[in-house]
Design an enzyme around this catalytic site. Structure first.
Site, PDB file in Angstrom:
ATOM      1  N   TYR A   1     -18.791 -50.724   1.556  1.00 52.31           N
ATOM      2  CA  TYR A   1     -18.297 -49.386   1.141  1.00 52.31           C
ATOM      3  C   TYR A   1     -16.919 -49.447   0.510  1.00 52.31           C
ATOM      4  O   TYR A   1     -16.268 -50.472   0.559  1.00 52.31           O
ATOM      5  CB  TYR A   1     -18.416 -48.346   2.248  1.00 52.31           C
ATOM      6  N   GLU A   2     -16.553 -48.352  -0.138  1.00 47.35           N
ATOM      7  CA  GLU A   2     -15.328 -48.317  -0.967  1.00 47.35           C
ATOM      8  C   GLU A   2     -15.348 -49.410  -2.032  1.00 47.35           C
ATOM      9  O   GLU A   2     -14.299 -49.881  -2.468  1.00 47.35           O
ATOM     10  CB  GLU A   2     -14.063 -48.479  -0.102  1.00 47.35           C
ATOM     11  N   GLY A   3     -16.544 -49.779  -2.478  1.00 49.56           N
ATOM     12  CA  GLY A   3     -16.674 -50.834  -3.484  1.00 49.56           C
ATOM     13  C   GLY A   3     -16.947 -52.174  -2.842  1.00 49.56           C
ATOM     14  O   GLY A   3     -16.157 -52.642  -2.025  1.00 49.56           O
TER      15      GLY A   3
ATOM     16  N   GLN B   1     -14.643 -55.023  -6.142  1.00 49.73           N
ATOM     17  CA  GLN B   1     -13.205 -55.241  -5.954  1.00 49.73           C
ATOM     18  C   GLN B   1     -12.721 -56.370  -6.856  1.00 49.73           C
ATOM     19  O   GLN B   1     -11.636 -56.299  -7.449  1.00 49.73           O
ATOM     20  CB  GLN B   1     -12.883 -55.614  -4.499  1.00 49.73           C
TER      21      GLN B   1
END
Lengths: 601, 601
Positions: A442-444, A449
């Site tokens: 999650y969050e990439g 990233q």
């Protein structure tokens, strides 16, 4: 049986010996309130709450949330813990005073979140997500929106979510389909389906404030046509009280590998009333303005995972007896020696320890930058804001991906140390792995990233923040290269820093000729950079420990252990950078030449 | 939604192009029955059974076993599948003809087990464990024991288990406490508790035959006082029919991270009647005689994990659309490009593929050695048996630990390719990780394998089998070093092999001075060796593929993909060996100097 003891000694070592937060706070708005006594009191109380209230709920929380006809019940004890948290005023600790917060430095909030997140990451996701909604409204909301929504969120009476993902897209938000039709009165009706919405529905608070990405009717295609909306679960009356239910509901919750205590919701918006936040079509840009702080949030999970697994592997390694030490029996009166006598068990424990403590140092460094960034924002200094946002922007994809990958590795070592027992639910070690798995997604994802780091931050950013970070390293190396005890580490650090520059330039040159080089090199480049950056912070910790010993601070054993862990890091983790450094420079051909249809026959 | 398609083309490539099994089978007893037509028919039928019967039970089997008052019910469909398996005569395929088997080569059984284990590892554990019991009785049982127990086990009418672990010990079996008291009639009464007993109780067959480690009353302490017993669930009447229940029962089953469909039992022996198998006090030695084949069994899980995750990640990478290729839009008519255009997604897919196919080659090579070993045994050629046992003994800890570690990594890539969806139960990708976790633990953890390799096989074994293996590599390098197309790989392989020798000698020298060097270097040494050995087999596969193209076998695209995967392996996986090679040579000091009590403060 999982237990948590806040590592206050390690935390204080960083904020006092390594980073000198006391001095730092003198340059930060709200920092004057963060006196050493205040910091001590806050950390002590956060430690107590994490150890005594949250940690005991970690394993029982794995039973998970229950969905029933649109309502979600969180695991036993979660609600009561939240009540205490809210009453303690924890949610608004680093929030602006003018909207109900205590205005303390963001970095102090990070340390608090680290303790909470290590004791019980899953529980911590609820207030954590709410923080994301708070930040969005603070940065982009109108004054009225702040008064209506931000205040109760800061007080913790309401909670918030971030509704981004849809079934067809997660990373590629340009594909978002949810529609927002203007009602003519300044409000909008939102229709669409969002998935993977953490805390989308729960029983911790009555009101839930959703921040939703959607498209206006005339929106351009892709990422340039996405706007941001506030959609409350209950309409809000003029006096701030809750009115009727809005047309947003939780269709189901996902069955997942881990974080079972966190409700992962399918959210249906069926003409739900919402309010535009920020400019039309600039929703994604608004989201990204605080992406760096959000990613710091996720990277905490990497540190917490390593710390929790280490803390629970260590007593087992001391108690469990198996075989004899190869270098001679250590406990002749016992049936066998303790696990901790075996070099490979020590290797795993020290790996966990080096990751947890090295990661924490990287985290606190980033948190200090975030303090400066928020200070610039609150002073209206947009150049200063951007400068710190850039510095942070370079580090955050590394923190997020490198620390969650290493945290996951540490959790695996924890299970290995337990042997077969590590696989058994009762001990809790396997839960740490299952809960950590999501941190890489999650969050990439790690891949996303890495592209952000190499494609955007390094290459598009013309290596500005990369060079700034290296300048700090150089300065440190220059100061310490002639210190007798630091010499061995400094020599290696210098070589690594030099190769980092060469490697980065070589990738840039190759990428100019072949764009596939960026994606091909990205993950190895990120991991390579991560190991070198962590080496820098281990050198700084070793230096601070040597100073502490010299100053006769009385904690010689503690300081010695820091130096020994630094030596371990340089001996047995930093060499991994070499392999990544080699692989990242390979021609993309070996990745790209195979035709899609030839991957399997 | 997890599906499995047996990779028959890849399998046939190995057994025909790379290893020439047809020629090999001419030198193996029972091999004359393994004609190409027979092999084809068997593999085809095993593929069908795995694809159509077992794969559909993989995800539903995650619901797990149910324990009720000592009885265990396996997941829906397991029993019916077993019925088909038994009726197909699969259990006895490689078992001796004189005890009801078909006497086909062991290697063919490995390929069968690979397909079964890839489609549904958890289901495959039941017959797999039974095979362990069969081997023990075959190698060490009396003729009467073979007639009584081995026959029905081979026919699959009964199943078997291995009862080793106790609450206080797993790796360190010298601590076993279970007692066996002689009844005076040649039988014994066994009393004690065994844990982690896979298939200890289930509903697939009425009779379950336990092989149990226990101590005789006069037994010496430690590993030299352990004997092996057969303890049936039901007493067996003289005519082979089942009599009364024996005093062995399943107290509970464990809640675990994965392999939920496999019953992991606490087994209580309350004066259960058993029969000594093998000599008194030699139980551990008896167990170890077929440890190599048992470890081959576990290493199959590494290959299967990588293959299954790859097979299910690939269609997702082809179908799911996200972002645009950095080197230019690939599908302008679509909302976004497919995942598979992105270099980093390809890196993950190719890593999975290289692990699965490279691992399979290592596995089949070991299976060929096992054929020779069993051939020597059946001819009563104990020198030949030992020679092949040594060769295999060097490889099996590497196969077991290296392949399960890499299989686990491959499963993680599968989840990363799915992004957030990888974390959701429905897709099944996370289950592959949970089920694979145990592969690094049972039959000896990675750390235990590494000590076996470096401590026992390399150092105690005076590098004999290490040198033999390297001689094979040298021979291959010599033959191919001047082939134009093989040159680039051969150059790297030669360098790696050279460094492997130097590194091994340096460790040996250091270990002579400091015994902690063995444990300190062991895991890095094992991984280092694994990468080099896999490089050898990728070179052999590339060579076979070049030959196939030259011979105009018509499968040019297939052969090309093998060569491309080999190039990928050398570019992007083999360099990892460098880091391991560096770390393994470090002084143990950085592991050993920290005092136990200084690991945390």
């Amino acid at each position: 049986m999982i237990q948590y003891k806040a590592p206050l000694k390690d935390i204080n070592f960083l904020i006092n010996d390594v980073f000198n937060f006391q001095n730092h706070y003198q340059h930060i708005p709200g920092g004057s309130d963060a006196t050493p006594e205040m910091v001590d009191a806050i950390l002590g109380e956060a430690a107590r709450f994490s150890e005594e209230v949250l940690a005991p709920l970690y394993q029982s929380g794995d039973e998970g949330c229950v969905w029933n006809n649109g309502e979600v019940t969180t695991p036993k004890g979660f609600k009561e813990a939240y009540q205490q948290y809210m009453e303690g005023g924890w949610q608004g600790m680093s929030a602006p005073v003018e909207y109900g917060g205590q205005g303390l430095p963001l970095s102090l909030g990070v340390i608090k979140s680290e303790m909470i997140g290590t004791a019980n990451w899953v529980w911590g996701m609820y207030p954590g997500l709410s923080m994301g909604a708070m930040n969005t409204i603070y940065m982009h909301g109108t004054e009225e929106q702040k008064q209506t929504f931000l205040l109760p969120l800061t007080e913790g009476r309401w909670m918030g979510t971030m509704c981004l993902t849809e079934p067809q897209c997660g990373t590629d938000l340009g594909q978002v389909k949810t529609k927002a039709e203007p009602n003519g009165d300044g409000s909008y009706n939102l229709t669409g389906t969002k998935i993977f919405i953490s805390s989308g529905e729960h029983d911790l608070t009555d009101q839930i404030v959703h921040i939703v990405l959607a498209r206006l009717p005339d929106a351009p295609k892709g990422t340039k046509g996405i706007s941001l909306f506030i959609v409350p679960k209950y309409h809000v009356n003029a006096d701030g009280s809750l009115g009727e239910r809005n047309a947003v509901s939780c269709g189901s919750i996902e069955e997942k590998m881990g974080i079972h205590g966190s409700s992962t919701c399918v959210m249906n918006f069926d003409g739900a009333k919402g309010f535009l936040i920020g400019p039309e079509h600039k929703g994604l840009m608004c989201m990204f303005t605080f992406m760096n702080t959000a990613r710091i949030g996720t990277s905490i999970q990497g540190v917490g995972t390593a710390e929790l697994s280490f803390q629970n592997a260590l007593p087992y390694a001391r108690d469990r007896r198996s075989m004899r030490s190869l270098s001679g029996t250590k406990s002749p009166d016992q049936v066998a020696d303790a696990l901790i006598v075996h070099p490979d068990v020590r290797r795993m424990l020290l790996t966990q320890k080096a990751i947890a403590e090295g990661g924490r140092a990287m985290l606190y460094h980033a948190a200090r930058l975030a303090d400066h960034m928020m200070a610039a924002h609150s002073k209206g200094d947009s150049a200063g804001y951007e400068a710190y946002d850039d510095k942070l922007g370079f580090l955050t994809p590394i923190l997020k991906a490198f620390l969650t990958e290493l945290g996951y590795e540490a959790a695996n070592h924890g299970v290995q140390i337990y042997g077969g027992h590590g696989f058994i639910k009762e001990w809790g070690m396997e839960q740490i792995i299952r809960d950590a798995q999501i941190s890489k997604l999650y969050e990439g994802t790690t891949g996303v990233q890495a592209l952000d780091l190499l494609g955007r931050k390094i290459l598009l950013g013309k290596m500005k923040s990369f060079n700034e970070f290296r300048a700090e390293m150089k300065e440190f190396i220059k100061t310490h290269k002639n210190t007798r005890e630091m010499k061995p580490l400094i020599r290696q650090l210098k070589r690594a820093m030099f190769q980092w520059r060469i490697g980065t330039f070589r990738i840039a040159l190759k990428a100019a000729k072949n764009r596939d080089m960026v994606g091909a090199a990205s993950v190895d480049y990120l991991m390579y950079s991560g190991y070198i950056i962590m080496a820098f912070f281990w050198a700084r910790m070793a230096d601070a420990a040597y100073s502490g010993i010299k100053a006769g601070n009385g904690d010689t054993d503690f300081y010695k252990a820091k130096i020994q862990t630094a030596q371990f890091y340089y001996d047995r983790l930093l060499p991994r950078a070499k392999a990544h450094g080699k692989m990242m420079l390979k021609d993309p051909k070996s990745l790209m030449q195979m035709k899609d249809e030839h991957f399997s026959f």
